[in-house]
Design an enzyme around this catalytic site. Structure first.
Site, short mmCIF file in Angstrom:
data_model
loop_
_atom_site.label_atom_id
_atom_site.label_comp_id
_atom_site.label_asym_id
_atom_site.label_seq_id
_atom_site.Cartn_x
_atom_site.Cartn_y
_atom_site.Cartn_z
N TYR A 120 0.85 -1.19 0.00
CA TYR A 120 0.00 0.00 0.00
C TYR A 120 0.90 1.25 0.00
O TYR A 120 2.06 1.18 0.37
CB TYR A 120 -0.90 -0.04 1.25
N ASN B 288 1.56 3.79 1.79
CA ASN B 288 2.36 4.29 2.92
C ASN B 288 3.20 3.20 3.58
O ASN B 288 3.80 3.44 4.62
CB ASN B 288 1.44 4.95 3.96
N LYS B 289 3.30 2.02 2.99
CA LYS B 289 4.07 0.95 3.61
C LYS B 289 5.57 1.09 3.28
O LYS B 289 5.95 2.03 2.58
CB LYS B 289 3.51 -0.41 3.17
N THR B 290 6.41 0.18 3.75
CA THR B 290 7.86 0.38 3.61
C THR B 290 8.32 0.28 2.17
O THR B 290 9.42 0.73 1.84
CB THR B 290 8.66 -0.62 4.48
#
Ligand SMILES: *Cc1c(COP(=O)(O)O)cnc(C)c1O
Length: 388
Positions: A186, A188-190
């Protein structure tokens, strides 16, 4: 100053020229949906985990991956699945897709992760599966969870949406020996593919079922058995499957984001350490730290206001926003949401640690696209707010 002038968002992806060029190449290639790049991304992911033979199944979200894993394990009506109340609703909603029920348990306040002792206490004859969540990017005690699962004959599906790359006893999450592990890409994930996820498993039968269900319940193996040459028009539908495949446009992003994971993690680590040092003398509870030698992905940096600080969490957040700093709360625990609360008659007193953490927590910006000046500004403003 208006908010838009100099507002630091809570999260931003870092997309480089290599990612952009690969997406353009995909667009020009004429093959935009699932194809060669999705396959390459799956292989690259297996290699990243250090197990070229492990099954990696690219999907269009982690939610889809969790759903496919539980479906392949045969979870259904009458079954119970245990997970943490301190998570995003996706972790639990997939259980309800299948008509099974969710049993929520509290966290260990020292780690903010699911408390294995409480898991064991909730096991009934209906329990089929445990879904641990590596909250913020800190590994769950998988040794304890897998031990409980073995003892009671339960399945384990890890929600690793925050946990790339996270290690436990120097082993990467994804290789711990659970039935399946699911990562999220997604925004905003790493790492990100816009939307996307990866289902990882060593169970060949689970992988076979998940691949069929990922694309409409379509099976081409039936024909394969009779001839080596599969005509492109032939398939059989063996189940009412889903539309969960990852596009090559998304995989193009993933191929380059994955290569950058070590550098991304190093940058996140640096920012986390800067925060740890800068806030050490303040009445703030730092995020749970990994044990020496293990990796925290630092997907989230979650501060808790200590009791000594006589300031409401919501006031703290208002002041951060007023100073132009985006922030968030991870999470409003599931037991407080109307759907989960009402379906299971849940009360905050059943989850004292999650409830208390929630009331005092705030996630501050931590992402690779932040400059050193951004980090120093967050530090300065947090100190000003706390010290008054
Ligand atoms: C982001 C997230 C998910 C869902 O990931 P998607 O790829 O958006 O479906 C699931 N669980 C947790 C804990 C998450 O943070």
């Amino acid at each position: 100053m208006t908010m838009s002038d100099n507002f630091l968002p809570f999260a931003l992806p870092e997309i480089g020229e290599d990612e952009i060029a690969e997406v353009v190449d995909t667009l020009r290639s004429g093959w935009v949906t699932t194809g060669p790049k999705a396959r390459r991304f799956e292989q690259a992911f297996a290699e990243f985990l250090g197990e070229p033979q492990i099954e990696c199944i690219a999907v269009n979200s982690a939610t889809a991956g969790l759903h496919l894993a539980l479906e392949a394990l045969g979870i259904g009506p009458g079954d119970e699945v245990i997970t943490t109340t301190h998570t995003f609703t996706a972790t639990a909603e997939v259980v309800r897709y299948l008509g099974a029920d969710v049993v929520l348990v509290d966290i260990d306040p020292k780690t903010l992760n699911i408390d294995p002792k409480l898991v064991e206490a909730e096991i009934t004859p209906k329990t089929r599966c445990i879904i641990p969540v590596h909250y913020a990017g800190l590994a769950v005690d998988m040794i304890a969870i897998l031990d409980i699962a073995r003892k009671h004959g339960l399945r384990v599906v890890e929600d690793a949406a925050h946990a790339l790359p996270t290690t436990l006893e120097k082993e990467l999450i994804g290789t711990m020996g659970s039935d399946a592990t699911v990562f999220s890409f997604y925004a905003n994930k790493t790492m990100t593919t816009g939307e996307g996820g990866m289902l990882v498993t060593r169970n060949a039968e689970l992988a076979r079922r998940a691949k069929v269900m990922r694309l409409h319940g379509m099976n081409r193996d039936a024909f394969d058995r009779f001839t080596a040459k599969v005509p492109s028009w032939y398939y059989e539908i063996v189940a009412p499957g889903f539309k969960y495949n990852l596009t090559d446009i998304a995989a193009a992003l993933g191929l380059h984001q994955l290569k950058r994971i070590p550098a991304f993690q190093a940058r996140r680590e640096l920012i986390a350490q800067a925060y740890n040092d800068a806030f050490a003398d303040l009445p703030l509870i730092p995020p749970p730290q990994p044990v020496e030698g293990d990796t925290h992905s630092w997907h989230l940096y979650v501060l808790r206001l200590s009791e000594e600080l006589e300031m409401e969490r919501d006031v703290f957040i208002e002041r951060l926003y007023a100073a132009g700093i985006g922030c968030s709360v991870h999470y409003i625990p599931l037991h407080l949401h109307p759907y989960w609360r009402d379906r299971y008659g849940l009360r905050p007193e059943q989850f004292p640690h999650s409830q208390k953490a929630f009331e005092r927590m705030v996630s501050i910006p931590l992402y690779t696209a932040m400059t050193d000046a951004d980090v120093q500004r967050v530090i300065r403003i947090v100190r000003e707010i706390v010290l008054g």
